[in-house]
Design a protein around this motif. Structure first.
Motif, mmCIF file in Angstrom:
data_model
loop_
_atom_site.group_PDB
_atom_site.id
_atom_site.type_symbol
_atom_site.label_atom_id
_atom_site.label_comp_id
_atom_site.label_asym_id
_atom_site.label_seq_id
_atom_site.Cartn_x
_atom_site.Cartn_y
_atom_site.Cartn_z
ATOM 1 N N CYS A 57 46.206 31.751 38.720
ATOM 2 C CA CYS A 57 44.949 31.447 38.036
ATOM 3 C C CYS A 57 44.337 32.704 37.425
ATOM 4 C CB CYS A 57 43.963 30.791 39.001
ATOM 5 S SG CYS A 57 42.726 29.764 38.160
ATOM 6 N N GLY A 58 45.036 33.830 37.543
ATOM 7 C CA GLY A 58 44.577 35.042 36.883
ATOM 8 C C GLY A 58 43.543 35.846 37.646
ATOM 9 N N HIS A 59 43.383 35.583 38.948
ATOM 10 C CA HIS A 59 42.373 36.330 39.692
ATOM 11 C C HIS A 59 42.751 37.802 39.851
ATOM 12 C CE1 HIS A 59 40.665 32.430 41.735
ATOM 13 N NE2 HIS A 59 40.755 32.341 40.424
ATOM 14 N N ASP A 60 44.046 38.120 39.740
ATOM 15 C CA ASP A 60 44.444 39.532 39.726
ATOM 16 C C ASP A 60 43.876 40.229 38.497
ATOM 17 O OD1 ASP A 60 46.127 37.850 38.210
ATOM 18 O OD2 ASP A 60 47.827 39.194 38.356
ATOM 19 N N MET A 61 43.848 39.521 37.371
ATOM 20 C CA MET A 61 43.226 40.056 36.149
ATOM 21 C C MET A 61 41.716 40.179 36.342
ATOM 22 S SD MET A 61 45.671 40.422 33.764
ATOM 23 C CE MET A 61 44.956 40.214 32.121
ATOM 24 N N HIS A 62 41.106 39.171 36.940
ATOM 25 C CA HIS A 62 39.660 39.193 37.165
ATOM 26 C C HIS A 62 39.252 40.400 38.013
ATOM 27 C CE1 HIS A 62 39.467 34.491 36.740
ATOM 28 N NE2 HIS A 62 39.976 35.094 35.676
ATOM 29 N N MET A 63 39.986 40.620 39.121
ATOM 30 C CA MET A 63 39.667 41.739 40.003
ATOM 31 C C MET A 63 39.835 43.072 39.293
ATOM 32 S SD MET A 63 41.226 40.685 43.739
ATOM 33 C CE MET A 63 42.754 39.919 43.167
ATOM 34 N N THR A 64 40.887 43.191 38.503
ATOM 35 C CA THR A 64 41.148 44.445 37.797
ATOM 36 C C THR A 64 40.047 44.742 36.791
ATOM 37 O OG1 THR A 64 43.528 44.090 38.063
ATOM 38 C CG2 THR A 64 42.842 45.705 36.419
ATOM 39 N N VAL A 65 39.599 43.714 36.078
ATOM 40 C CA VAL A 65 38.485 43.907 35.150
ATOM 41 C C VAL A 65 37.245 44.367 35.899
ATOM 42 C CG1 VAL A 65 36.885 42.742 33.574
ATOM 43 C CG2 VAL A 65 39.340 42.298 33.406
ATOM 44 N N ALA A 66 36.950 43.743 37.033
ATOM 45 C CA ALA A 66 35.766 44.115 37.808
ATOM 46 C C ALA A 66 35.853 45.564 38.283
ATOM 47 C CB ALA A 66 35.603 43.173 38.993
ATOM 48 N N LEU A 67 37.023 45.974 38.760
ATOM 49 C CA LEU A 67 37.199 47.355 39.182
ATOM 50 C C LEU A 67 37.064 48.311 37.993
ATOM 51 C CD1 LEU A 67 40.187 46.886 41.655
ATOM 52 C CD2 LEU A 67 37.840 47.506 42.275
ATOM 53 N N GLY A 68 37.595 47.903 36.849
ATOM 54 C CA GLY A 68 37.458 48.723 35.650
ATOM 55 C C GLY A 68 36.007 48.867 35.217
ATOM 56 N N LEU A 69 35.246 47.788 35.335
ATOM 57 C CA LEU A 69 33.820 47.841 35.003
ATOM 58 C C LEU A 69 33.079 48.755 35.969
ATOM 59 C CD1 LEU A 69 33.141 44.057 34.261
ATOM 60 C CD2 LEU A 69 33.422 45.903 32.597
ATOM 61 N N LEU A 70 33.397 48.627 37.253
ATOM 62 C CA LEU A 70 32.768 49.493 38.252
ATOM 63 C C LEU A 70 33.091 50.954 37.957
ATOM 64 C CD1 LEU A 70 31.241 49.911 40.918
ATOM 65 C CD2 LEU A 70 33.413 49.523 42.114
ATOM 66 N N ASP A 71 34.328 51.230 37.607
ATOM 67 C CA ASP A 71 34.756 52.594 37.283
ATOM 68 C C ASP A 71 33.929 53.166 36.134
ATOM 69 O OD1 ASP A 71 36.300 54.944 37.301
ATOM 70 O OD2 ASP A 71 37.733 54.105 35.872
ATOM 71 N N ARG A 72 33.682 52.350 35.126
ATOM 72 C CA ARG A 72 32.893 52.808 33.967
ATOM 73 C C ARG A 72 31.417 52.990 34.332
ATOM 74 N NH1 ARG A 72 34.705 51.837 28.557
ATOM 75 N NH2 ARG A 72 36.981 52.056 28.526
ATOM 76 N N LEU A 73 30.861 51.999 34.997
ATOM 77 C CA LEU A 73 29.410 51.946 35.166
ATOM 78 C C LEU A 73 28.903 52.821 36.302
ATOM 79 C CD1 LEU A 73 29.047 48.131 34.499
ATOM 80 C CD2 LEU A 73 28.330 49.987 32.999
ATOM 81 N N VAL A 74 29.791 53.249 37.192
ATOM 82 C CA VAL A 74 29.365 54.105 38.286
ATOM 83 C C VAL A 74 29.275 55.572 37.861
ATOM 84 C CG1 VAL A 74 31.589 54.775 39.288
ATOM 85 C CG2 VAL A 74 29.628 54.311 40.791
ATOM 86 N N GLN A 75 29.729 55.882 36.653
ATOM 87 C CA GLN A 75 29.711 57.276 36.196
ATOM 88 C C GLN A 75 28.294 57.805 36.005
ATOM 89 O OE1 GLN A 75 32.511 58.990 36.245
ATOM 90 N NE2 GLN A 75 33.544 57.085 36.853
ATOM 91 N N HIS A 76 27.358 56.915 35.668
ATOM 92 C CA HIS A 76 25.961 57.298 35.489
ATOM 93 C C HIS A 76 25.086 56.253 36.163
ATOM 94 C CE1 HIS A 76 27.224 60.318 32.556
ATOM 95 N NE2 HIS A 76 27.958 59.376 31.981
#
Length: 375
Positions: free
Chosen positions: A94-113
């Motif tokens: 169902c693509g939840h591996d993609m969903h989790m990866t996107v969420a981690l990628g967003l966290l990686d970006r947004l935690v910088q500041h």
């Protein structure tokens, strides 16, 4: 910088059933710890296999939430991928591996500041089997971190990479599980007058229940009543004393779901009465409510994406698929949208294999949206 492809492939190899996502939980916690190391404005909580990551804002006036589901499906993978599932009879179909990866990628970006407003990342278990969003909400897992706005996505195989599709109303239907058992009297096939055939009663019910959608539902609104399983009898010359049916009701509003449930119950009770049967009937809408996008927030999201270079925004019709994010959107206003991943195989297919080019596109596009929302 998080390696999106390597992360997705690692997660793809360890799919687990809802509330049993132990390896997934461990992988996510380690990755989140690495991404948020030395960030004093970040706090992490867990609830069973679920994870909440809270980024405290500089001058918070609200909390913006992003949700991903983390569980897999009981499906034997049939892809030829070098990183196919290592868990027998389990697959991220169902693509939840993609969903989790996107969420981690967003966290990686947004935690910088440190953002101006609070941000919450929810890694939610049991979307497929136990309405994990409802379980976490009812258990009080959010506490003071409950968002003021909630957002999430779902991959869609028939859309191209770069496509984002949503609407300003209902995106997914609400679902209701139906279990029915007719109990009569078993007997010898040669003496039907001494028995009470539950298989016949179940067959009448299946035939009559087809009229619910065709004659009781406004065709403009739409609904689905499907019984995918019926079990009765043991052999050819014994009249079945019991018959069990398992099905689903799907509707785009809570009101329509309640109406269809009422009609299904009435037909089942009528058939049982007319055949002199005992009836056991279970209607379980659980936490799979319609995914109803908040009109104003959806308009803001769609306007933002429409102006974004490289995005093809689609104003789409509702789908009869179910999603437990609907429960959270009945508690918190928000929006869900489709993300195109361009694969010929549909969701829940053993060969479903999303294009990984969707990952950097999604992270770049959605992080810009969330940054705009949170400041």
């Amino acid at each position: 910088m998080l390696d999106l492809i390597a992360t997705r492939r690692a997660l793809h190899q360890i799919p687990e059933i809802g509330l049993q996502e132990f390896k997934t939980h461990e992988f996510l916690l380690k990755t989140i710890a690495d991404l948020t190391a030395d960030k004093e404005f970040v706090e992490i909580r867990t609830w069973q296999t679920g994870i909440l990551v809270f980024l405290k804002g500089r001058q918070p006036q609200k909390t913006i939430g992003w949700r991903t589901d983390i569980d897999g499906l009981p499906i034997v993978e049939e892809t030829d991928l070098s990183f196919k599932s290592l868990h027998k009879d389990r697959m991220h179909a169902c693509g939840h591996d993609m969903h989790m990866t996107v969420a981690l990628g967003l966290l990686d970006r947004l935690v910088q500041h440190q953002p101006k407003d609070n941000l919450l990342f929810l890694f939610q278990p049991a979307e497929e089997n136990a309405a994990g969003g409802m379980l976490m909400y009812e258990a009080g897992a959010f506490g003071s971190w409950l968002p003021d706005e909630f957002y999430g996505l779902h991959v869609r195989p028939d859309l191209k990479v770069g496509d984002i599709a949503t609407n300003r109303s209902t995106l997914f239907a609400g679902t209701c599980e139906v279990k029915i058992r007719f109990t009569g009297q078993s007997g010898h096939a040669a003496f039907p007058h001494t028995a009470n055939d539950a298989l016949i009663a179940a067959s009448y019910f299946i035939t009559q229940v087809q009229s619910v959608v065709s004659r009781n539902v406004d065709p403009i609104e739409g609904a689905v009543v499907t019984f995918g399983s019926m079990h009765a009898g043991t052999t050819n010359n014994v009249i079945a004393g019991t018959a069990s049916l398992h099905g689903t009701i799907r509707a785009l509003t809570q009101e329509m779901s309640a109406h269809v449930q009422k009609r299904v119950r009435a037909i089942a009770e009528g058939v049982a009465s007319s055949f002199g049967m005992e009836l056991d009937l279970e209607l379980n809408p659980s936490g799979y409510l319609p995914v109803e996008n908040h009109p104003q927030l959806a308009d803001q999201l769609m306007t933002f994406f429409a102006a974004r270079e490289g995005v093809r925004l689609i104003d789409c019709a509702p789908a009869m698929t179910g999603e437990d994010f609907g429960y959270l959107l009945h508690k918190v206003p928000g929006v869900m949208f489709w993300l195109g991943v361009d694969t010929p195989y549909p969701l829940h297919h053993p060969k479903m294999s999303p294009k990984e080019e969707a990952l950097p596109f999604a992270v770049e596009t959605i992080s810009a949206f969330l940054s705009n929302k949170a400041g």
